[in-house]
Structure formats: structure tokens, C-alpha cells
Design a protein around this motif. Structure first.
Motif, PDB file in Angstrom:
ATOM      1  N   ASP A  53       0.885  -1.263   0.014  1.00  0.00           N
ATOM      2  CA  ASP A  53       0.206   0.039  -0.137  1.00  0.00           C
ATOM      3  C   ASP A  53       0.955   1.146  -0.032  1.00  0.00           C
ATOM      4  O   ASP A  53       0.573   2.231  -0.802  1.00  0.00           O
ATOM      5  N   ARG A  54       1.693   1.317   0.859  1.00  0.00           N
ATOM      6  CA  ARG A  54       2.844   2.358   0.905  1.00  0.00           C
ATOM      7  C   ARG A  54       3.439   2.575  -0.226  1.00  0.00           C
ATOM      8  O   ARG A  54       3.664   3.891  -0.683  1.00  0.00           O
ATOM      9  N   ALA A  55       4.003   1.664  -1.103  1.00  0.00           N
ATOM     10  CA  ALA A  55       4.738   1.884  -2.422  1.00  0.00           C
ATOM     11  C   ALA A  55       3.611   2.650  -3.216  1.00  0.00           C
ATOM     12  O   ALA A  55       4.038   3.783  -3.803  1.00  0.00           O
ATOM     13  N   ILE A  56       2.417   2.302  -3.412  1.00  0.00           N
ATOM     14  CA  ILE A  56       1.453   2.808  -4.291  1.00  0.00           C
ATOM     15  C   ILE A  56       1.051   4.358  -3.948  1.00  0.00           C
ATOM     16  O   ILE A  56       1.417   5.419  -4.572  1.00  0.00           O
ATOM     17  N   GLU A  57       1.204   4.759  -2.625  1.00  0.00           N
ATOM     18  CA  GLU A  57       1.108   6.015  -1.995  1.00  0.00           C
ATOM     19  C   GLU A  57       2.333   6.949  -2.502  1.00  0.00           C
ATOM     20  O   GLU A  57       2.116   8.061  -2.644  1.00  0.00           O
ATOM     21  N   LEU A  58       3.319   6.209  -2.540  1.00  0.00           N
ATOM     22  CA  LEU A  58       4.698   6.770  -2.687  1.00  0.00           C
ATOM     23  C   LEU A  58       4.945   6.850  -4.396  1.00  0.00           C
ATOM     24  O   LEU A  58       5.989   7.241  -4.641  1.00  0.00           O
ATOM     25  N   GLY A  59       4.006   6.382  -5.057  1.00  0.00           N
ATOM     26  CA  GLY A  59       3.961   6.562  -6.512  1.00  0.00           C
ATOM     27  C   GLY A  59       4.938   5.417  -7.119  1.00  0.00           C
ATOM     28  O   GLY A  59       5.622   5.737  -8.350  1.00  0.00           O
ATOM     29  N   LEU A  60       5.396   4.251  -6.222  1.00  0.00           N
ATOM     30  CA  LEU A  60       6.321   3.268  -6.968  1.00  0.00           C
ATOM     31  C   LEU A  60       5.192   2.215  -7.560  1.00  0.00           C
ATOM     32  O   LEU A  60       3.840   2.158  -7.252  1.00  0.00           O
ATOM     33  N   GLU A  61       5.727   1.271  -8.149  1.00  0.00           N
ATOM     34  CA  GLU A  61       5.153   0.086  -8.684  1.00  0.00           C
ATOM     35  C   GLU A  61       5.409  -1.080  -8.043  1.00  0.00           C
ATOM     36  O   GLU A  61       6.347  -1.769  -8.269  1.00  0.00           O
ATOM     37  N   PRO A  62       4.366  -1.681  -7.151  1.00  0.00           N
ATOM     38  CA  PRO A  62       4.976  -2.910  -6.437  1.00  0.00           C
ATOM     39  C   PRO A  62       4.287  -3.944  -7.423  1.00  0.00           C
ATOM     40  O   PRO A  62       3.023  -4.243  -7.733  1.00  0.00           O
ATOM     41  N   LEU A  63       5.488  -4.804  -7.586  1.00  0.00           N
ATOM     42  CA  LEU A  63       5.319  -5.888  -8.575  1.00  0.00           C
ATOM     43  C   LEU A  63       5.155  -7.135  -7.791  1.00  0.00           C
ATOM     44  O   LEU A  63       4.273  -8.014  -8.420  1.00  0.00           O
ATOM     45  N   GLY A  64       5.361  -7.430  -6.703  1.00  0.00           N
ATOM     46  CA  GLY A  64       5.341  -9.047  -6.074  1.00  0.00           C
ATOM     47  C   GLY A  64       6.206  -9.026  -4.994  1.00  0.00           C
ATOM     48  O   GLY A  64       6.438  -8.090  -4.194  1.00  0.00           O
ATOM     49  N   PHE A  65       6.560 -10.404  -4.816  1.00  0.00           N
ATOM     50  CA  PHE A  65       7.233 -10.417  -3.457  1.00  0.00           C
ATOM     51  C   PHE A  65       8.498 -11.349  -3.819  1.00  0.00           C
ATOM     52  O   PHE A  65       8.420 -11.942  -4.937  1.00  0.00           O
ATOM     53  N   SER A  66       9.525 -11.278  -2.971  1.00  0.00           N
ATOM     54  CA  SER A  66      10.791 -12.108  -3.072  1.00  0.00           C
ATOM     55  C   SER A  66      10.883 -12.888  -1.606  1.00  0.00           C
ATOM     56  O   SER A  66      10.310 -12.404  -0.793  1.00  0.00           O
ATOM     57  N   PHE A  67      11.642 -13.837  -1.878  1.00  0.00           N
ATOM     58  CA  PHE A  67      12.122 -14.551  -0.617  1.00  0.00           C
ATOM     59  C   PHE A  67      13.437 -15.138  -0.715  1.00  0.00           C
ATOM     60  O   PHE A  67      13.781 -15.215  -2.028  1.00  0.00           O
ATOM     61  N   HIS A  68      13.990 -15.813   0.069  1.00  0.00           N
ATOM     62  CA  HIS A  68      15.218 -16.789  -0.052  1.00  0.00           C
ATOM     63  C   HIS A  68      14.837 -17.998   1.013  1.00  0.00           C
ATOM     64  O   HIS A  68      14.646 -17.963   2.079  1.00  0.00           O
ATOM     65  N   VAL A  69      14.853 -18.904   0.147  1.00  0.00           N
ATOM     66  CA  VAL A  69      14.470 -20.392   0.711  1.00  0.00           C
ATOM     67  C   VAL A  69      15.694 -20.818   1.713  1.00  0.00           C
ATOM     68  O   VAL A  69      15.276 -21.817   2.794  1.00  0.00           O
ATOM     69  N   GLY A  70      16.766 -20.360   1.658  1.00  0.00           N
ATOM     70  CA  GLY A  70      17.834 -20.797   2.456  1.00  0.00           C
ATOM     71  C   GLY A  70      18.929 -21.288   1.580  1.00  0.00           C
ATOM     72  O   GLY A  70      18.695 -21.977   0.604  1.00  0.00           O
TER      73      GLY A  70
END
Lengths: 391, 391
Positions: free
Chosen positions: B176-193
Motif C-alpha cells: 500500500d505504501r509503495a503505491i502511495e509513494l508513486g512506486l509500482e509494487p510488482l510482487g514478492f521475493s524470498f530466500h528459501v535458505g
């Protein structure tokens, strides 16, 4: 000395700094994390240690900080040097040290380094194994050697592992073997353990080693040298004894226990240079992982792989100075800037820092003159090594 | 492939090597410890991973090994890149990568690096904190971001700490905050280990994250990107799944769980380059500390501060090749050459090596193409950094 320094950053917060060194580090623009060294403070510390060490020869442990300006100053003051490799020997010689004042203290030496040292006029070599004696006999025939002993009784903040040294029986055999190989065994060395904060912590170690000294004399070895190594402390928040008192008290303990020791060597490294350096870095990010998190995370522009290797296991606990000191503090987990999950400085024992600390704030790290710049990685994550500036 | 290589040393012992790479490392004269890289093996591995990853974009994690020859080859093969800093971005661009194929994956970025990346045309940035979003919004306005999630359920050989990522509620707020700031949130990342050796070990992690993916969609975010990060294994003695099978099995687990994920990214680093490298070093010393010691000590010319940082905590257990393989072995404690007592590679679980191993023998360390050269210190103890040669 206490003073207030103004940093020319966006918000120009003020630092309560305690020296010319910190004032410089607080106010100068740096492109990246930078270790600032005040060579005059190295000189002050050298004189303080020399006043306490009396007849002992000081061999500065170059590995603690090999900056040429430090070596040059110490040469001028009459210091001797303990080198760990050919490069450190070359450095000392290039700054004017006489080869007979440089000892080769690494017990694990390249054969080509031994030959180089021998040709350069280095006389003294450390050993703790027969194979090393054989390497020295072949590539530095006739050299002087001292045998490094294992210490079993350390009470230091950071006791060393069994990586270096040998036990009594092995040591006595090595003295005999050295003579067989045409070498000149001078005596023993040891390391009491890094960051041994009070002189009385040396007593049990010296008791233990004095029995080996006596055994060697009984076996007919007229030992002349005791190398008491390092262990001289720096201030990281826990009280330490002042350097002259400390050194004098250690020497008093030594003089009682090693009859016939005509030469004493000491190898301060950390205790010589740590307090002569301060690192200037900045906050990269502050965050909470979750609303439920007790602790904030504070990420600095320097981490375990760019100069703060000694925070491994949270062993060395540095002191931090921020422009918000005096404001409300809270515990935070302190981490470095790399994409390595092991690049965390303090997590088990979080660090109390001002809650107002935020990205872009400059942070000073006190007493970081030893074992920082050289541990820095060449380019992990594309970060350049810790920069060093001498004032 | 098995072959015998003859090293032109004094005693010319023979190595049983298993590749052109090892034959080169066994027989070439090097002045100091050297990492030898076979770029053709990087290509083979890239193709094997691509065959399994299918529609996913491969962003090679440059930090694993930033040698320009590796980057150049991967650019030619159509790889994309995950960069940790400005220097890594510059490297990729200098080798011909297109800026839209380089993601800035470090969640802890310098403000000046963000601005540089933005001006260079980099579009995608990782975030896990509000302060980082604000930095990006200011210095890379309109950028695409993906939010890194914490993984709680890793079963990897080397699970990551909580240093990176945020939890579900924080992640949803950041979108939500990304959109407020005019950014484009694409999705998620993670690291399985790191070093997740079998594809099925991904399942519980993907299960956990898929619920957050679903929650974000329910909250109205039409996510398009899932960045599955790294974790692709290399062979260090414990059995691993072959790369194409592994990657295909991971992708099958992903496809079931993330509806609407139009773009998948994967960031192999270790899994891309580890097996393309071998380190040639030598034995400096072998010894026993005492007649009573069960174990020998074997000291190598490379240690934790000159390239083998990942042996910390004995986490990564490398495979060693010696000219005496096939002779009687015994347990030994393996240590590096520096005067640092922490520079011990394997002690809790000693390494079995030939009893005839001695000072001067060459040793090869297998599958050391990742996370070695860049961790090397600039000059600890006066030792130069790990040298790198590409064949």
C-alpha cells in the motif's frame, strides 16, 4: 577532553566527541566507511607501554594495523616488530626498521618467506612443530628460534584456541631438535589470550609456563629469551587497567618467575593501536520486521566483511557514537550492509542506540584502530575495502 | 571423467583429478593460493538450470562470483542479473547487460547507489522496510519494487537469519505504501535458505508464502511477480539433486501455488558457479601439539580470511584432493595460515586426509567457485587476496 562537533550533513546534528580524532571523524566528508588514525595517539600509547615494560623489547604486532604511517612512527620511537609474513617484513624494512629488530612470529611460514627473511637479515623465528624447525634449518641455516607454548589456563576475554603452540614435552624435544639442526634455540613464547584486561589475569598463565621454563633449564638449556606475546587490552566498554600500570604489573609477575631470562620481548598489537583509530560510517536503514518485533534493526554501511570481523560471535563489543546521543535509546539488532545473512554484528546482546537514529545519520565506532582495515574483504557484494585516513 | 595429472613439484606426486579444470589446477605453477574458474562449466550449469526453470527469468546473483569473464559469458547466454551494489551494477552494464535485465536485490541500499541505478535505467528494487521505500521513492521515482518476505520454515542446510525480509502484515502495508509513494509494487521475493539440497525442501516454504500471496490478492493487489531467490545447491559431499530436475521440480511446486504470477524470477548464485571453480593451495605445516594428541594439525596456505569464509561454524564442508589420495588417512584439524586463532577451518568435525600429507604438498579444494574470492581479505597478516585465473 569533551567537545561538540557539527557535521555538515543535511540536518547537521551534533556529536559529543572526546578527542581531535573523533572531531575529525565526525565532521569530515567521506565517500565510504573510513578508519581515521591519529598517529600521535600511537606514540602516546607506545610511550605509556614502554614506561611500564621497562627492560622488555617491544615488538609491535604489525598484523594489528600495518599502515605505513604507524610503522614509520614506531621505527622512529625505537620499536621492534613482530611480522607474520614476507609482506609485513618488507613493510617494516621499507619504513626503516633494522632487520635484527624484526622477528618472524608466525609459526606457519611459507618456505619462500623463510628464505626471503633469512636473506634480508631477519634472525628470529617462532616455531611450534618439528616440520617448521626443519624448514627453518634448511632455508635460514643457523637462525635463532623460540618455541611457542600452548597456554591451558587463560582467563582472557577471548582465549585463543589450540591452533598455536605445543605442550611441555614437545617443547623440550624441539629445543633439542633445534640444536641438532644447527639452530639456536633462544627460549619460549606464548600468548596469554587477546584482550587480557587486568595484569593479575597473567599470573596463572605465567605460573604454568614457569614450570616449563624450569624444566628446560634442568634439561640443560640455558634459555635467555621469554617472549610474553600480546594480550594487552584496548577499551571496548569494560574497564581496563591503564597501560603503564598494566605493563609494569605484568613485568613484575614475569621477573619473579623466569630466572635467567636475560631478554624479554612483548608484542602488543591491539593494545598499541586500537584506541588510535575511529571508524566513521553511516546508518543505511532502520526497520522492524513485524509489528510484534521487540527490537528494531539498524543497518550500518560497514559490517563483518568490510572491517568489523572481530564482531564474530559478538566477541568484541564496540562503542558507538551518534549525533542523537543523549536522546531516548532502545535495543536494536545491529547489522552490516551486505546480502549475507551472517553479516550481523550484535543480535544475541542487542545494542542500545537512540530511537531517533535513521538512514543517513553518521555513526562513529570507537577504538577501531586494530584488526579492522586488514580484515576487510576485497569486494564482497561489490563494496570497496575500508578506507583509511591518517591525521 | 577420471584422469591422472602430474604436478611438476619436487616429488611430482600424482593427483586423481576429475576434469580439465582440476587437471589445470593440479599441474600449473601458482605463486599463491589461486581460484581457477572454467567458464564453460558456468555455461553448462546455466543451460541445465534454464532447461528446468522454464519460463522463469534467471537473475544470476553476482555476489557469488563477480569475475568479469563469468558475467560476460552469462550476458551472451541471455542471463539477467541480481546486483547488490552500485559496483555490481556497473560491472554487469560494462559486460553488456541491459539495465532492464539487472535488478537491485539488496534490501539495504545506499541512497547514492539508488540514484545511480535509477539514472542507469535499472527498474527493479528489493525492499523490506518503509524507510527503504521512501529512499527509493525519492531517488528512483516511479520504480518497480518487490517486497522481500521472511521465511520461517526453512529446512535448508544453512537457513538464513531474520536479517532480510518482513512478515505478512508489514508486507501488505509496504505494498500500500509503495503505491502511495508513486512506486509500482510488482510482487514478492524470498530466500528459501542457502544450499537447499532437494526440491521438496521448498514445499513448506512455498506453502507458507502462498498464503501471503493470496492475502495480497484479496487486499486488491494484482501481483505479477514472484522472485524465488536463490538456494540452488552445489555439491559439497552430500548428495544433491541434478540441476535440471531440481529446477523443474521447484517450478512445478511454484506453479501450483501462486495464481496470477505472470513473471517468475530465480536468482541462482552458488548453484550457478560453485562447481565451476577449484582452489589450488598448499600445505604449509603439519604437526601435533603433544604426543597425547589424537589429531594432527594440517595448516593450509588458505584460510577463513583469505577465501574460505564460508567454513565459519564449519557450515560449508569442502572436498579436498591431494596427491596422496588412496593412501592411509587419519583425522586432522584443518587450519589457515594466519596468526589468528579463529582461522581454523574444521576442528569439531575433523577432516580425514592422508597421513603422508606434508609441507609443500599441493591441495585442491573442489567446488569453490562461489563465495570465495570476494570474501578474501585485502591483506590480513600481509597475505595477498586469493588470486583468480580463468581457463
Amino acid at each position: 577532553m569533551h567537545m561538540t562537533a557539527y557535521y555538515a550533513g543535511a540536518s547537521a546534528p551534533s556529536f559529543a566527541v572526546d578527542s581531535r580524532l573523533e572531531a575529525y571523524a565526525a565532521t569530515t566528508e567521506f565517500d565510504r566507511p573510513t578508519l581515521v588514525i591519529d598517529v600521535d595517539r600511537v606514540e602516546t600509547q607506545f610511550e605509556a607501554l614502554r614506561a611500564g615494560l621497562g627492560r622488555a623489547d617491544i615488538h609491535y604486532a604489525v598484523k594489528a594495523n600495518p599502515h605505513p604511517a604507524i610503522i614509520e612512527r614506531l621505527v622512529a620511537l625505537g620499536s621492534h616488530f613482530d611480522a607474520a609474513s614476507r609482506a609485513e617484513i618488507e613493510l617494516c624494512l621499507s619504513q626503516g626498521a633494522r632487520p635484527e629488530h624484526v622477528s618472524f612470529g608466525n609459526t606457519i611460514k611459507r618456505v619462500s618467506d623463510i628464505a626471503f627473511a633469512h636473506h634480508a637479515g631477519i634472525r628470529m623465528f617462532a616455531v611450534d612443530a618439528e616440520e617448521e624447525l626443519e624448514k627453518i634449518a634448511e632455508h635460514a641455516p643457523g637462525a635463532q628460534v623460540y618455541v611457542r607454548l600452548i597456554v591451558e589456563t587463560s582467563t582472557a576475554d577471548w582465549p585463543l584456541t589450540r591452533k598455536f603452540g605445543c605442550d611441555r614435552d614437545t617443547a623440550l624435544k624441539l629445543l633439542d631438535r633445534a640444536i641438532e639442526l644447527g639452530l639456536e634455540p633462544l627460549g619460549f613464547s606464548f600468548h596469554v589470550g587477546s584482550q587480557t584486561r587486568h595484569a593479575e589475569m597473567w599470573a596463572p598463565v605465567l605460573d604454568e609456563l614457569s614450570t616449563i621454563w624450569a624444566a628446560a633449564r634442568e634439561a640443560g638449556h640455558d634459555l635467555e629469551l621469554l617472549n610474553i606475546g600480546g594480550g594487552f587490552p584496548a577499551f571496548y566498554g569494560e574497564e581496563i587497567q591503564a597501560p603503564t600500570d598494566y605493563a609494569a604489573a605484568v613485568m613484575a609477575l614475569v621477573e619473579d618467575r623466569f630466572p635467567g631470562a636475560r631478554r624479554i620481548m612483548a608484542e602488543p598489537g591491539r593494545g598499541m593501536v586500537a584506541e588510535a583509530g575511529v571508524i566513521a560510517c553511516e546508518v543505511m536503514l532502520t526497520s522492524r520486521k513485524s509489528e510484534r518485533d521487540m527490537h528494531r534493526w539498524v543497518y550500518l554501511s560497514i559490517g563483518r566483511f568490510s572491517g568489523l570481523a572481530e564482531t564474530e560471535g559478538e566477541a568484541i563489543r564496540y562503542q558507538f557514537v551518534t549525533p542523537h546521543d543523549g536522546e531516548t535509546t532502545g535495543p536494536c539488532i545491529l547489522a552490516g550492509p551486505s546480502c549475507d545473512s551472517a553479516d550481523v554484528l550484535y543480535e544475541k546482546r542487542p545494542m542500545n542506540l537512540p530511537l531517533s537514529l535513521k538512514s543517513g545519520d553518521r555513526v562513529l565506532i570507537r577504538n577501531t584502530g586494530a584488526y579492522t582495515s586488514t580484515y576487510s574483504s576485497v569486494c564482497f557484494n561489490g563494496f570497496p575495502p575500508l578506507d583509511v585516513v591518517v591525521i
